[in-house]
Design an enzyme around this catalytic site. Structure first.
Site, PDB file in Angstrom:
ATOM      1  N   LEU A   1       0.823  -1.215   0.000  1.00 17.49           N
ATOM      2  CA  LEU A   1       0.000   0.000   0.000  1.00 17.49           C
ATOM      3  C   LEU A   1       0.851   1.256   0.000  1.00 17.49           C
ATOM      4  O   LEU A   1       0.436   2.297  -0.502  1.00 17.49           O
ATOM      5  CB  LEU A   1      -0.920   0.012   1.223  1.00 17.49           C
TER       6      LEU A   1
ATOM      7  N   LYS B   1       1.778  -3.449   8.736  1.00 13.75           N
ATOM      8  CA  LYS B   1       3.004  -2.659   8.601  1.00 13.75           C
ATOM      9  C   LYS B   1       4.196  -3.489   9.057  1.00 13.75           C
ATOM     10  O   LYS B   1       4.267  -3.918  10.203  1.00 13.75           O
ATOM     11  CB  LYS B   1       2.917  -1.379   9.436  1.00 13.75           C
TER      12      LYS B   1
ATOM     13  N   ASP C   1       5.543  13.232  15.128  1.00 16.05           N
ATOM     14  CA  ASP C   1       6.006  12.741  13.828  1.00 16.05           C
ATOM     15  C   ASP C   1       4.906  12.864  12.776  1.00 16.05           C
ATOM     16  O   ASP C   1       4.649  11.936  12.006  1.00 16.05           O
ATOM     17  CB  ASP C   1       6.454  11.287  13.955  1.00 16.05           C
TER      18      ASP C   1
ATOM     19  N   GLY D   1       7.387   3.959   3.886  1.00 14.92           N
ATOM     20  CA  GLY D   1       8.022   5.120   4.497  1.00 14.92           C
ATOM     21  C   GLY D   1       9.368   4.749   5.068  1.00 14.92           C
ATOM     22  O   GLY D   1       9.877   3.644   4.842  1.00 14.92           O
TER      23      GLY D   1
ATOM     24  N   LEU E   1       3.854  -0.918   4.179  1.00 13.39           N
ATOM     25  CA  LEU E   1       2.470  -1.236   4.497  1.00 13.39           C
ATOM     26  C   LEU E   1       1.896  -2.171   3.441  1.00 13.39           C
ATOM     27  O   LEU E   1       2.004  -1.910   2.242  1.00 13.39           O
ATOM     28  CB  LEU E   1       1.651   0.054   4.565  1.00 13.39           C
TER      29      LEU E   1
ATOM     30  N   GLY F   1       8.857   1.737   7.685  1.00 14.94           N
ATOM     31  CA  GLY F   1       8.358   0.424   7.314  1.00 14.94           C
ATOM     32  C   GLY F   1       7.540   0.434   6.037  1.00 14.94           C
ATOM     33  O   GLY F   1       7.352   1.475   5.398  1.00 14.94           O
TER      34      GLY F   1
END
Length: 450
Positions: free
Chosen positions: A159, A181, A278, A162, A167, A165
């Protein structure tokens, strides 16, 4: 069980007082021809025999009464013990049947998981999928379930990705879909963030904050299982491999409004308040209707509006507030700054930090701020995918909000509540705001082309 009863009963009966102690058997009459007074060693002479013979009938009556009492006591004791044994065996049999049934059910579930077939019983573990009311806990998933659900983490199920990790789409069965994730990092710091994510999201529940369904540890690998977010991350749609973004102006404003609502919940309604620390486009996930939800609470801390010192610097370059980066001061205004950077991404379609040449990078805040306050230049720097598609007045308002959010001085930045109330009139009613679109409101769009 019947065999056991027949084995045990004789043992207990023969161990009762009736059979374990000697009985007083009455002496036979003197006239018995079998016994001889000459040879009987119990009697010395005939006078002893004559002396004892009159008492024989009386002794026999007493011994018969004792015998009847002992028989009655033995029967009562044996019946009580037999009833206890039967009750104990019945309880043991019921326990064994339940245990065998439980083991059989667990074996069936593991067999289904290994074969990749329907995993219907797993829905019973997640009432939140049916009622939306999972509270206070998350479940531990077996690694094999994740392998089956993601088709061994196939690339087609990715999906988004980043820094922390990747997804994946996970299909457990026709009713249960989720986003898995896979965390890249490992070590003590990664473990702390992993635990912090689980603890934070087990307590935080809001429509614009992603729901954590479970977690998994497999060796050094760590996995977090979220509710399904079909459209992946905002970063993927803004800066993905397909070039031009398909996110329209109204949808981008809806995403900004959703994130503001989530942040307001963290800052104003959580007790104690939560600082996400974050906020970035890769941590904003989109469902099938492009509803935005914040994720990745591994760096979240509690504290709210008061200054926090001595907190290890963490975050992503380009999103971190300058006072936190330079002085280590962390407040809820640090999240507001990060939100302003995301807003600039939505407006300009650029990354927070762009490489100018091999030796130099440029911050989107530094480059864009002077042009955002210049109305003659602003329309020319807007993302080409949405240029000439919005009301000019609305564009000016959103640009003004972004400039306020990224102010270097925290006290000049607005509270997230103020940002939220400023966005509601800019988002159409059908997307969660209060704006009612009319033909006259769209007339100023032509001014953007000149």
């Amino acid at each position: 069980m019947k065999i056991l009863v027949f084995l045990v009963l004789p043992i207990w009966v023969f161990s009762s007082p009736l059979f374990s102690s000697p009985l007083d058997v009455p002496q036979p009459p003197v006239a018995n021809p079998v016994l001889s007074t000459d040879k009987d060693h119990f009697f010395k002479d005939s006078t002893d025999l004559i002396a004892h013979s009159p008492e024989v009938p009386e002794v026999q009556v007493v011994h018969h009464q004792d015998l009847n009492k002992k028989i009655l006591i033995a029967l009562v004791v044996a019946s009580s013990l037999l009833g206890g044994i039967l009750l104990l065996l019945s309880c043991f049999s019921i326990y064994r049947l339940k245990r065998l049934k439980k083991c059989s059910t667990k074996s069936d579930r593991n067999s289904d998981a290994a074969k990749g077939i329907s995993l219907g019983p797993i829905l019973d573990k997640f009432p939140s999928l049916k009622l939306g009311n999972n509270r206070g806990s998350v479940d531990a998933f077996e690694y094999q379930l994740l392998v089956v659900a993601t088709n061994n983490f196939e690339e087609e199920n990715v999906l988004g990705e980043g820094e922390s990790g990747r997804l994946y789409k996970a299909h457990f069965n026709e009713h249960f879909h989720a986003a898995v994730k896979k965390i890249f990092a490992n070590g003590q710091e990664a473990d702390r963030e992993f635990e912090n994510e689980i603890q934070s999201l087990s307590k935080i529940h809001h429509q614009n904050i992603v729901s954590l369904l479970g977690y998994c540890r497999h060796g050094e690998a760590q996995f977090l299982i979220y509710e399904m977010m079909e459209n992946g991350s905002l970063e993927f749609h803004l800066h993905g491999p397909f070039g031009k973004s398909e996110l329209t102006w109204p949808v981008r404003m809806k995403i900004a409004l959703d994130v503001a609502r989530g942040l307001e919940y963290l800052h104003e309604h959580c007790d104690p308040p939560v600082i996400h620390r974050d906020i970035k486009s890769s941590n904003i996930l989109l469902d099938s209707n492009f509803n935005a939800k914040m994720s990745n609470f591994g760096l979240a801390v509690t504290g709210g509006g008061s200054n926090q010192m001595n907190i290890k610097l963490s975050g992503t370059l380009g999103y971190v507030a300058p006072e936190y980066l330079l002085d280590g001061k962390l407040t809820d205004k640090s999240d507001v700054y990060s939100f302003g950077v995301v807003l600039l991404e939505l407006l300009l379609g650029q990354r927070p930090v762009e490489r100018v040449d091999e030796a130099r990078c440029q911050s989107i805040v530094t480059w864009a701020t002077p042009q955002l306050i210049d109305r003659s230049k602003l329309p020319n720097i807007i993302d080409p995918a949405i240029r000439n598609t919005m009301d000019l007045k609305h564009l000016y308002q959103v640009a003004a909000i972004a400039v306020l959010c990224v102010q270097p001085e925290p006290s000049y930045r607005p509270l997230i509540t103020d940002v939220l109330h400023s966005f509601i009139p800019l988002v159409p009613v059908e997307l969660g705001g209060s704006l009612r679109l009319t033909d006259s409101s769209l007339s100023t769009r032509s001014e953007l082309a000149s």
